[in-house]
Structure formats: C-alpha cells, structure tokens
Design a protein around this motif. Sequence first.
Motif, PDB file in Angstrom:
ATOM      1  N   UNK A 258       1.117  -1.201   0.015  1.00 41.84           N
ATOM      2  CA  UNK A 258       0.155   0.015  -0.207  1.00 41.84           C
ATOM      3  C   UNK A 258       0.928   1.315  -0.477  1.00 41.84           C
ATOM      4  N   UNK A 259       1.859   1.141   0.268  1.00 40.62           N
ATOM      5  CA  UNK A 259       2.719   2.382   1.279  1.00 40.62           C
ATOM      6  C   UNK A 259       3.563   2.582  -0.769  1.00 40.62           C
ATOM      7  N   UNK A 297     -13.842  -4.523   0.722  1.00 45.17           N
ATOM      8  CA  UNK A 297     -14.118  -2.843   0.346  1.00 45.17           C
ATOM      9  C   UNK A 297     -15.674  -2.533  -0.478  1.00 45.17           C
ATOM     10  N   UNK A 298     -16.060  -3.669  -0.816  1.00 45.71           N
ATOM     11  CA  UNK A 298     -17.491  -3.508  -1.874  1.00 45.71           C
ATOM     12  C   UNK A 298     -18.196  -3.668  -0.124  1.00 45.71           C
ATOM     13  N   UNK A 299     -18.463  -4.474   0.838  1.00 40.48           N
ATOM     14  CA  UNK A 299     -19.284  -4.474   1.564  1.00 40.48           C
ATOM     15  C   UNK A 299     -18.705  -5.329   3.447  1.00 40.48           C
ATOM     16  N   UNK A 318      -8.768  -1.383   3.909  1.00 41.40           N
ATOM     17  CA  UNK A 318      -9.528  -1.204   2.854  1.00 41.40           C
ATOM     18  C   UNK A 318      -9.205   0.947   1.603  1.00 41.40           C
ATOM     19  N   UNK A 319      -9.238   1.403   2.932  1.00 38.61           N
ATOM     20  CA  UNK A 319      -8.889   2.920   2.630  1.00 38.61           C
ATOM     21  C   UNK A 319      -7.503   3.164   2.127  1.00 38.61           C
ATOM     22  N   UNK A 320      -7.517   3.883   0.879  1.00 39.01           N
ATOM     23  CA  UNK A 320      -6.924   4.526   0.320  1.00 39.01           C
ATOM     24  C   UNK A 320      -5.829   3.320  -0.995  1.00 39.01           C
ATOM     25  N   UNK A 324      -9.197  -1.596  -7.968  1.00 42.21           N
ATOM     26  CA  UNK A 324      -9.208  -2.037  -9.546  1.00 42.21           C
ATOM     27  C   UNK A 324      -7.729  -2.484  -9.357  1.00 42.21           C
ATOM     28  N   UNK A 325      -6.399  -1.804  -8.288  1.00 39.72           N
ATOM     29  CA  UNK A 325      -5.727  -2.508  -7.844  1.00 39.72           C
ATOM     30  C   UNK A 325      -5.588  -3.710  -7.211  1.00 39.72           C
TER      31      UNK A 325
END
Length: 549
Positions: A258-259, A297-299, A318-320, A324-325
């Motif tokens: 993520x980072x 992230x969807x639900x 799930x934030x940021x 797609x990624x």
Amino acid sequence: MSYMALYRKWRPDAFEEIKGQEHIVTTIRNQIVHDRVGHAYLFCGTRGTGKTTTAKLMAKAVNCEHPINGSPCNECASCKAIAAGAAMNVIEVDAASNNGVDNIRQITDSVNYSPSTGKYLVYIIDEVHMLRDAAYNALLKTLEEPPSYVIFILATTESHKIPATILSRCQRYDFHRIPLEIIADRLQELLDREGIAATREAVEYVARAADGSMRDGLSILEQCISYHLGEELTLDKVLAAIGAVDVEVYIQLFECLKEKDLVGALKIIDEAIWQGKDLLQLVNEFTAFIRNILVLSIDPDMTIDVTAETKQRMVALTSDMTQDWMMHAIYVLQEAAAKIAYTTSKRVMLEIAIIKLCKTEMRYDIEGIQARIESLEQQLAETKELLKEQQAHPVVMAVAPPATEGAGTVQQAVAPQTGDSSEHIKQNLRDKYPQAEYEDLLLIAKAWKTIGKRGPRLVQHYYRQASLVAGRESGALELVVADTPDNDLAISYFANQDKLDELSEQLTNMAQCKVRVTFRKIDGREEVHELQKDWDLSRIVFDDIEMHE
C-alpha cells in the motif's frame, strides 16, 4: 490394534454426527422413515464434505434391523457387518481404478442375484466421474431400471464430467463446503474426546486451513498433534507444524504494498523463506487475503472466515486502496503461483511479483502506461504549484547606478550576503557549544542542505521555506517555519510526525550523530528572521555540501 487416523477413527456412525449437510441428512432420513428410498443417488461436492460417509450410513440405515428415526442402530448384525466391511450386500467400488466396461459388466451381472443378508444390495461407486464412456453406456440400462432390492449411490467431486444420461437417472444431492465454525466445533469436540489440550485460536486456524473440508481439518490437526505430542496445541505450534504464515504477516505485507515500500515487502518475504514457509501456500493465502479485503471494500458487513478483530483491521486496510489495484494484485499473484508450482526459482518468481505490485510504472500494459501518465501529471501539478509560489513572491530587482556618464541602466538581483551571515552563525555556535558539538552541528548543516536538494521540486521548496535552528539541548534541533499563508503547504508537510521522524533518521545517518528534530511554527516573519540571522544552520555556506547516507 494398530493406530488409526483420526478421520477414520471418528467417522460418523449416525446421521446426527454429520455436520454442515443438514439439508441432505434430513431428506435421506425422511425417505428411510417413510419407505420412499430411491434406486439411484448422486452425491456431489468437494473433498472431505461427507459424501462417502453419508453413503455408508445410508447403506447401514436401509439394511438396519432396528432403525432409530431413520438412523442405523449400530447394534444389529447387519450394522456391525457393514461397519467392519464384511457385509456381502454393501459393495464399494473405486471408479478411479475400476473404470473399464468389464468392471461395470461385473456389477450389472451381479445385480440379478438378491442379497443373502439384509434388505437391499447397495453399490457405492466412488469417483464416478473417472469412468470411461463405454462404462457409462454399460451402466445406463441397469441404473434406469434396477431390481427393487438394488440401490446405487454414486459419489463425485466433478459432476460436470458425468454424462447427462446418468445425471437424469439419479437423485442429485450437492454437499456444501462446511463452514469454519462447524469444523472448529467438531475438531474441539474430538480433541476433548482424545484428551488433548488446545487453544481455540489454534483450532480455528486449523479449521480455516481445512478450506471447508472436515477430513482435511482432521488430517491437519493430526499432523499438528504429532509434531507437538504431549503439549498443548497453540497457534504458533500449528503455524510451525504446517509451515503456514500468521495473518499478521499478510497485514504487514499488504501495508508495505500500500505504501509502495518495496524494501519492507522484500524483507517480509525473506523472513518467511528463512522460516521455512512454503512459498506456494504463502502466495495462495495472501491472494485469498487480498480477495477478502476486496470483498470488504465492496461491503464491510460481508461474512469472511476471520476473527472479528482481524476483520476490523482488514476493513481499515481498504482505505486509499482502489478495487482495480486489488484485482490487479490478485491477477499478478495468481500468475506467480502458476509459475512457482513448476519452476525451481520459486523465490525469484515471488519477488518479481512483489516488485510489479510496488512499482506500477515498471509494467508495460495499459495500467502501467496509465501509472506513468499519472506520475507525470503529479510532477506537472507540483511544478505549477511551485510557479505560483514564485509568482506570489517575485525576486526584488534593484537598479545599479551607471558606471560612467551616459551608460545605460543595468538591472540586477539583490543577493543576500550569505557569506557574512554564515560566519556570524558559525561564531555564535562556537561561543555556545563545545568544539565536538560545534563540529556535529556543521555536519548536520551539511546533511540538511543535501537532503533539501532531493525529492520533488515542491518538497525542495518546502525545505527552502524552513529554517533548522540549533536547540537548547544537545542533539535537539528545531525546524521553524513562519506562520504565513504562503507557507501553509510547508507547515502541513513538516507538521507530520512521520516526516519529522524520517528527517531525524536521515540526519542521524548522514551526520553520524544522534539528531532529534521538533517542529514549531512562529507567528510573523520578524521572529523567524531573528532566528535565521543568528542560529539558522541552513544559512551556513560550504564549498562542497554533497553527503551520502
């Protein structure tokens, strides 16, 4: 008596003990109680969900002399003979090794003889999808109209391979994957019967590794028990026994991706390899982990096979992160898993996948091109921001007097007298600090100038707006910025504690002395100017300021 595996020792001997397949058990028991037993059944489902066990129990129940609510009594001669594998009227056939037409003809010939004991002649054909086409054709007529005393029970893990002519002649029952909680409860029950201590956390991890299969769960549990015989079974011992990775490692790895922290991600992979973890299992489990985050992230209320605390942490991840990624990450990892399964360079394949996920610009597909375009757009936006700052504070131009009469005027920029200021600040530092600390401060000033020339142009501009002032304590420095509207971005940047910690670490490594940087914003430019004039390390001039970590 020789040792017997747990899944064989504790095979259910009553319908009540079959877990997670209540829809099938209830139907079969009702058929037995009301004498509505069919002549052909097809049991479908993944491995270890109870197909063969249910078939054997059904064979017991239809031949039991004293059935109890549709279940076998396990006391009569017929039940005991079937349980011991000595019954002549219950015949098990492994279609994987007996898949020819001759094997099926033996069955079709033998159905003409009624059973010598019991009420029904039951044929259990396991892995029926392995039969050849000619064998299916030989079975068709008998399967459609068998004698009244014959029952066929076919079991398969791949129902799509069975011809439609066979499917249409059978009652089909689909065995579901068994939920995690049900497997965990069953494993805990059997551990209590065996007198083996285990933590609930360990049992739930074994149940999760079973992937919906009760038999797999019992096999994994037996492996863990044997590895730590006589000890309480804990999560760490389970992980060590099966070469698995704790979910905490997957959380850390996901945070690195993520980072875009490639070094951190590769260190995690290296540590897992040195701990002897199976790389294919690691990739598959990490793929499932990302899949769970994608679903959440969807639900966020979606049910997944993890603890409530872990689910909460996964929702936070799930934030940021774009969907797609995450889908791209799953594709990359699945591609890596396919290569890892067949290559000898397993580590290389995994590390390449990690590099792809951390460095999107290295990809040459549409997403990679898009990432490079986004990077260029970001650099353009930073350049525009820098131009706005420069336009808001233009360089002041002065007119120099003409050198000779009649000569034209020449415009020149007023340059600050940095040389005198630098010597003045050095003298102040010599007067205040011992020689050793004074030399450390000069090294820190050099390091500050080197760091200020790195990174995006906008960040370099922030460094030019800031002053590094020697503090009252040894090794303590204050990063000072004037609290004015044009410095808002710089203040926001340096007010971040992570940025300060990173800066402190860089200065420490480059100057080879312990450095701790704090941030302070000062109202108005006057006070900042006073500090800059006397104590600003960034105003010290060096002939060569290039330093390396």
